[in-house]
Structure formats: structure tokens, C-alpha cells
Enzyme design. Structure first.
Site, PDB file in Angstrom:
ATOM      1  N   GLU A   1       0.358  10.965   5.532  1.00 40.75           N
ATOM      2  CA  GLU A   1       1.047  11.221   4.255  1.00 40.75           C
ATOM      3  C   GLU A   1       0.156  10.960   3.055  1.00 40.75           C
ATOM      4  O   GLU A   1       0.222  11.678   2.056  1.00 40.75           O
ATOM      5  CB  GLU A   1       2.298  10.349   4.176  1.00 40.75           C
ATOM      6  CG  GLU A   1       3.168  10.639   2.968  1.00 40.75           C
ATOM      7  CD  GLU A   1       4.480   9.863   3.003  1.00 40.75           C
ATOM      8  OE1 GLU A   1       5.361  10.178   2.196  1.00 40.75           O
ATOM      9  OE2 GLU A   1       4.605   8.946   3.836  1.00 40.75           O
ATOM     10  N   ASP A   2      -0.700   9.931   3.121  1.00 34.30           N
ATOM     11  CA  ASP A   2      -1.427   9.480   1.931  1.00 34.30           C
ATOM     12  C   ASP A   2      -2.934   9.670   1.986  1.00 34.30           C
ATOM     13  O   ASP A   2      -3.642   9.250   1.066  1.00 34.30           O
ATOM     14  CB  ASP A   2      -1.128   7.995   1.677  1.00 34.30           C
ATOM     15  CG  ASP A   2       0.336   7.748   1.350  1.00 34.30           C
ATOM     16  OD1 ASP A   2       0.980   8.684   0.837  1.00 34.30           O
ATOM     17  OD2 ASP A   2       0.830   6.647   1.618  1.00 34.30           O
TER      18      ASP A   2
END
Length: 723
Positions: A78-79
Site C-alpha cells: 500500500e505504501d
């Protein structure tokens, strides 16, 4: 704050999993550090501190190497720029599935504060994950985020705390993870209502100070009594958690002195037998409070919790609670389902042979014969709510639907008009067919148009009674309106044949008498009756103008009371209609019912009554319609024949077609048509024939004789599904 080292994590995991592949954690540590390099948290610390703390929480829960590694990597998809393919390649399917599951949950925001929405959201989370360890990682992630929530904006703190209190703390409770649940609740409470939180803390500290000597005395008394009886026991006590005290005081509208379980002394022993022995012993020391004895050993809570609870009256009339349990029960009370994730004889999963873990065994699929831990986990499913799916509106509202529901069900669950005007649907931003079956966690957007309208085909793919009833109501209403318009035009057209206009006919006083003969009360009722074919315009006008009826055609005789009659065509004279007069009756071509079949009638628009076999696939969506009518076979000519299609599955051989023709001929049965298809590679084929049949018994004789022919595998009566 000093960052946790890899060695610290490895040591914690080794305590509970000495033979586990610890190098997986080391690789996860290195990759997480590489991809999160340069990223900072809101408090200014390196972002790496977060995944390491999450992994540490999981290690403290005694979870396996794969789960701890997933904790280290839970944010990389996600990051960071790490791709799913690279993650899967470096760490395998098991770690990838956990990280991917946590990522999907993180992308779903809980936006509603309504209680029902919170409950549905929790159910959705439980149902959408394929491996329950995803929830362990998500709860650890949420717990560390709550520990550092003070660095976010007030709006973010309130939103995340509300979500924690309504979704994640109850989820931890459902999984039996008492320590995680308690800390989540207290942290969320401290951010949502700081004043009430501090007031509750002050009340607890004041009572704790007063009760300190009392607790020490009670613990000493219990220890002395159990030592005297030779019962092994470990004693500890707990003060009820802050949010628990606040909730109980608020819910029951009581003061802190009336919270009976404010103090709970825990007696941890070795066997279930000793648990009950201790209960009796302590009741000899102090008087039990009536109605406050609870046996969660005999009847465990749904989340695996087991213990004996009793409230007793101590010195100076002060009540306190005693909880009695075994070491294993105590571990489960603190850690819940996570307590079962340990290696035992090379297996990863629930401890075998422990009857009290019924709920866990219902939660997971039976894997008694699986020896490979990876195979065991790959087959481990969370399916607490197998009959429901949970999906989202674009605004984040959770919608609960039955399993196999379509996006049409979703549209009608939102609003009737949304359903009626449903033109298309987007699932996770992709256009899907309206028959698409909804899956857990999908975000669904309905595209509407005022020009769109329900179709009868929709009835075949909806599961909810709401959608089905709304679609049928709309179709019936629309068909009635169409029939009314058609009926009005037919009345106007027929009136001109009688040298008048329908406008003048409506003004005739005698029209009311004729209408009454047909069971009609208002002029508006003539139109749908004429449009559906239940009456003909000529029937009305011939009785009003008998002298002007067409030559060679007498006014139709009305059926006597209780008489059943229809206008039939061809061999459909074998069918009569209940309660309907002057109608064209015909057998539907899709199923061609024959004498002896159970039949139903359907009033079509302007075509009379279509008669279907009761098991015709086209009838399924018509059942319950107000246009269904009773029909039945009447005694008639036994020589009357009906055409029936048969589909014969064969293993091809020389002479099989001749044998079929000969068998049918020997039964004095005529073959009207035949077609043969064979596959040279498989040696199998299909022969479709149409034969003349007098009734169901005749058909059964034909089929029975055909089945005796060598090479015939199956015979089905053909029925066609209308599009």
C-alpha cells in the site's frame, strides 16, 4: 523510543516455535527496512518503527513465523513501490496472501456510526478474509496506530477512534483476544471523550487505593485455604478496565461502588475438577451473591472463553468477583483464537483432542488428514456467516445480501426506484453484467437511467424477496397498463364495426347491465380485460347491439354459474379453463404439455391463455403472478396425439438408429422428425426425435423401451427456455 531489533523479534518467536524457519523474519525485516527507507511517521520517527512494532505485538501473541513476517511487510503493497509479484516471489504465497488481505481491509473505510452498520462491517471483515491470521495482523496494526494516535489531527483521531470502538475492539472480542480488545477500547475512549476518561480514571484510582488492603487480605485468605486442602493454584487479581467500568456505570446507571466485578481475583489451577472443588471451597469462606454464579466451563462463550465466575460478599459487606480457570483456559482468555496458533507434532493450527474448542472447529474446515502445515493454512477459511455477503455503496455504507445475490438485488436494497431504473453496474470501478453475483467487500455503484425499466429476465437472477416482489409488481402494473391501452383501442375499433363510436357506447345506460354480466363494475375494468383477452370487445358490443352482430355469428352465450369453458384450437380441445370464458387456449411450444402432465395456465396479452407443463423452466418466474389461472385436462378422444421431443444420449455403434426406429414402430408410435449428432473422437452422440404421443403413460412406455437398447445412456424430454 529505541527501535526493536531483529534479534529481539527472533528470540520471542523461538520461545514458542523453536523449530520454525526464523530466517523468514530476518528477510522480512530487511525488505521492510529497504522499502520504507526515507519514510517518516507523523511523530517524526522512521516509518519502519511501525511494522516492527506490529510484528512485535504478533510475536507477543505467540503467533507463527509467517504471521510475524506478514506484520513486518503489511504496508509494503500500500505504501511503497514493491509490487505484488515481487512480494509473492520473495516470500511465497502464504505471506503474500496475508499482506494482500490486510491491504484490502485497509482500503475499506468505515464511515457510518450507526450500530447496524458497525455490526455489518464487522461481519464483512470476518467474511471477506480467506485466512483468519489476516485479522490478527490488522488488529496488531490498529493497536500500534492507536498507541501513537495523539500525533494525528483531531478529526482523524475521532474518526479512527470511533472505528476502533465500533469495529475493531468488538472484532477482537469475537476472536477472544481480551488484552487486545481492552487496550483498544481504553485508547479509543481516551481520544473520543477525554473528560469522561479522566473522570473514570480518577474514580478507579480512588477505589483502588481504598481496596488495596482488602484485596491483599482476600488473596491471602484464598491462598491459605487452598494450601490447606492441597490444591495447586496461582493467584492474581485484576481491576476492571477503564472503558469497561465507564460502560457498565453508564449502561446500568450505577456508581462505581456498585460495580460488582470491579475487582476480580483469578484462581488459576491445573484441572477442571479442581476448578469446581475451589468453587465449593470458596463458597464455604464467603457467602455467594445469588444469580452471580456463571459456569463458562460447561457452556463456553462463543469466543472460546472458559472460566467459573462467582461474586461473593467479603469483609464489611464488600462484593468482589472470583474467576476460576485452568492454565490453558487463562491463556485462551487473554489471547483467544491466537492462542491456538502453535506447532504441535508438525501441524499448525488448533490443539487437537480438546473438546472445549467447538467454536474453533466450526470456524475452520476439517483438516485432520493434512500433515503439511502450509496445506493446512491454505485451506483454513473464515466463514462465520456463510449465507450472507457484505458489500459497499460508493459512500461506504455496508449492504447485507444473501449469498449469490446479484447487483440487481443490491440496487433494490438501496431504493426501489434505483432498482427500477438500473441500467448498468460498476463493481470496484469495472462495468459488470447485471447478473453479476456480489462478493464480500465489493464496492458497487449502480448506473441509473429514467429510460430503463425492469425486465422479466431479472427474476431469474435475483435472490431477495424484496427485489423479486418489486420487479413482479412493476411488471404486472406495466403489463396491466399496456393491456388497458390495447383494450381501449380494441373497443374503439370494434365499435366502428357496429356503426358507432366507443365514446357513445360508454354513455349507454344498458352498458352497466352488460358489464355486470361479465363481473365488471367500472368502465375502466373493460380495458385490461379486453387487452388480456379475458373478454372480447365483440362480446360486449354484441349484447348491446344484438341486431347488428355479424352474419352467421350469434351473440356468444355466457357461461352458467360454475361452468368452465374456453375457446380451444386444434388438439388443445383437451384443455379447459377454470372461471374464464371465451378465451383462446393453446399449448405452449416451449414444453408441449401432453395429457397427464400437470399443467398451469398463463393469461397473455391479447393472445389468450398459454398452457405450460408445471415443470416448464419458463413457468418458474411466472408463479405467483396474478395472471396465472387454473387449467385442467378434460376427458376427450383417446386417439388424440401430441408431439413430444426427446433427446437421447448414446454411445455410438452401428445399427443403433435402426434399433431406435424399430422399437418406436413396435409401440405403434410415429416418428415425426429426427436429427443425429455424433463426436467421432469420444464415440458419443445425441439423437433428437419428435414422436406422436397420446398421454404421459404412453410416453413412459416409449422411454422405458428405448432405455433397454444397448448404447443408450440417457433420455430427456426436451423443453426450451424462452429468451
Amino acid at each position: 523510543m529505541q527501535m526493536i531489533r531483529y534479534e529481539d523479534l527472533a528470540e520471542k518467536v523461538r520461545q514458542w516455535h523453536p523449530n520454525a524457519p526464523i530466517e523468514l523474519i530476518q528477510r522480512g525485516y530487511v525488505v521492510s527496512a529497504k522499502y520504507h527507507k526515507g519514510q517518516l511517521r507523523m511523530n517524526g520517527e522512521p516509518y519502519l518503527t511501525h511494522p516492527i512494532e506490529v510484528a512485535n505485538i504478533l510475536a507477543e501473541l505467540k503467533l507463527d513465523v509467517v504471521t510475524v513476517t506478514a506484520g513486518l511487510l503489511h504496508d509494503v503493497l500500500e505504501d511503497t513501490l514493491m509490487s505484488p509479484e515481487k512480494l509473492r516471489k520473495q516470500f511465497g504465497d502464504e505471506v503474500f496472501q496475508l499482506v494482500d488481505g490486510v491491504t484490502k481491509i485497509s482500503q475499506v473505510e468505515f464511515t457510518s456510526h450507526r450500530q447496524k452498520q458497525a455490526e455489518n462491517f464487522r461481519k464483512m471483515l470476518l467474511a471477506m478474509v480467506s485466512d483468519i491470521r489476516v485479522l490478527f495482523v490488522k488488529l496488531a496494526d490498529r493497536l500500534h496506530n492507536m498507541r501513537t494516535l495523539q500525533y494525528l489531527s483531531p478529526e482523524s483521531r475521532e474518526r479512527i477512534s470511533q472505528e476502533t470502538l465500533e469495529v475493531y475492539a468488538p472484532l477482537a472480542h469475537r476472536l477472544g483476544m481480551a488484552r487486545v480488545r481492552g487496550e483498544l477500547e481504553d485508547l479509543a475512549f481516551s481520544f473520543l471523550d477525554p473528560v469522561a476518561y479522566q473522570n473514570t480514571v480518577s474514580l478507579i484510582e480512588a477505589r483502588r487505593a481504598v481496596d488495596h488492603d482488602f484485596i491483599e487480605e482476600a488473596v491471602g485468605t484464598i491462598r491459605k485455604e487452598l494450601d490447606g486442602h492441597g490444591i495447586p493454584a496461582q493467584l492474581e487479581y485484576r481491576i476492571k478496565r477503564i472503558y469497561g467500568v465507564y460502560s457498565k456505570m453508564k449502561r446500568q446507571k450505577i456508581g462505581i461502588d456498585e460495580v460488582f466485578d470491579f475487582i476480580a481475583i483469578r484462581v488459576i489451577t491445573d484441572t477442571v475438577k479442581n476448578c469446581y472443588t475451589i468453587l465449593g471451597t470458596l463458597h464455604n469462606l464467603w457467602k455467594p451473591v445469588p444469580g452471580r454464579i456463571k459456569d463458562y466451563i460447561a457452556i463456553p462463550r462463543p469466543n472460546l472463553y472458559q472460566s467459573l465466575h462467582t461474586s461473593v460478599i467479603g469483609r464489611n459487606g464488600q462484593p468482589f468477583e472470583i474467576q476460576i480457570r485452568t492454565q490453558e483456559m487463562h491463556r485462551i482468555a487473554e489471547e483467544g483464537i491466537a492462542a491456538h496458533w502453535k506447532y504441535k507434532e508438525g501441524k499448525l493450527g488448533a490443539v487437537e483432542g480438546e473438546e472445549q474448542f467447538r467454536w474453533l472447529r466450526q470456524l475452520i474446515e476439517s483438516q485432520n488428514d493434512v500433515s503439511d502445515p502450509r496445506e493446512f493454512i491454505s485451506n483454513l477459511k473464515v466463514d462465520l456467516y456463510p449465507d450472507e455477503v457484505y458489500c459497499f455503496t460508493p459512500r461506504g455504507e455496508v449492504v447485507t445480501l444473501p449469498r449469490d445475490a446479484s447487483v440487481i438485488d443490491f440496487a433494490y436494497a438501496i431504493h426501489t426506484e434505483v432498482g427500477h431504473q438500473c441500467k448498468a453496474a460498476k463493481v470496484n470501478n469495472r462495468i459488470v453484467p447485471l447478473k453479476h453475483k456480489v462478493k464480500n467487500g465489493e464496492i458497487i455503484e449502480i448506473v441509473t437511467s429514467k429510460d430503463s425499466a425492469p425486465s422479466r429476465d431479472w427474476l431469474a437472477c435475483v435472490k431477495t424477496s424484496r427485489a423479486r416482489s418489486k420487479i413482479k409488481h412493476w411488471i404486472n402494473k406495466q403489463e396491466r397498463e399496456d393491456a388497458s391501452e390495447l383494450g381501449r383501442k380494441l373497443m374503439e375499433k370494434e365499435s366502428r364495426k357496429f356503426k358507432t363510436t366507443w365514446k357513445k357506447v360508454k354513455l349507454m345506460k344498458s352498458l352497466a347491465e352488460v358489464m355486470e354480466q361479465f363481473g365488471l363494475k367500472k368502465i375502466e375494468e373493460i380495458y385490461p380485460a379486453a387487452g388480456f383477452g379475458t373478454i372480447s370487445p365483440r362480446q360486449i358490443l354484441s349484447r348491446l347491439f344484438p341486431d347488428m352482430a355479424p352474419q352467421n355469428e350469434a351473440p356468444p352465450k355466457l357461461p352458467a354459474a360454475g361452468e368452465v369453458r374456453g375457446i380451444r384450437s386444434g388438439n388443445d380441445s383437451a384443455i379447459t379453463v377454470h372461471g374464464q370464458g371465451g378465451l383462446l387456449v393453446y399449448r405452449s411450444k416451449c414444453c408441449n404439455p401432453i395429457r397427464g402432465d400437470e399443467i398451469v395456465g398463463y393469461i397473455t396479452r391479447g393472445k389468450g391463455i398459454s398452457v405450460h407443463a408445471a415443470n416448464c423452466p419458463n413457468v418458474v418466474n411466472l408463479l405467483g403472478s396474478d395472471r396465472m389461472t387454473d387449467v385442467e385436462w378434460v376427458d376427450g378422444d383417446e386417439k388424440e396425439l401430441f408431439s413430444v421431443g426427446l433427446s437421447i444420449s448414446i454411445r455410438d455403434r452401428q445399427g443403433i438408429l435402426a434399433d431406435i426406429a424399430s422399437t418406436i414402430s413396435n409401440l405403434n408410435t410415429n416418428i415425426r422428425d429426427s436429427r443425429t449428432r455424433t463426436d467421432p473422437d469420444s464415440g458419443k452422440g445425441t439423437i433428437e426425435i419428435t414422436v406422436d404421443i397420446s398421454d404421459v403413460k404412453h410416453l413412459q412406455r416409449v422411454i422405458q423401451n428405448l432405455k433397454s437398447i444397448r448404447g443408450i445412456e440417457d433420455i430427456e424430454r426436451r423443453m426450451e427456455v424462452e429468451s
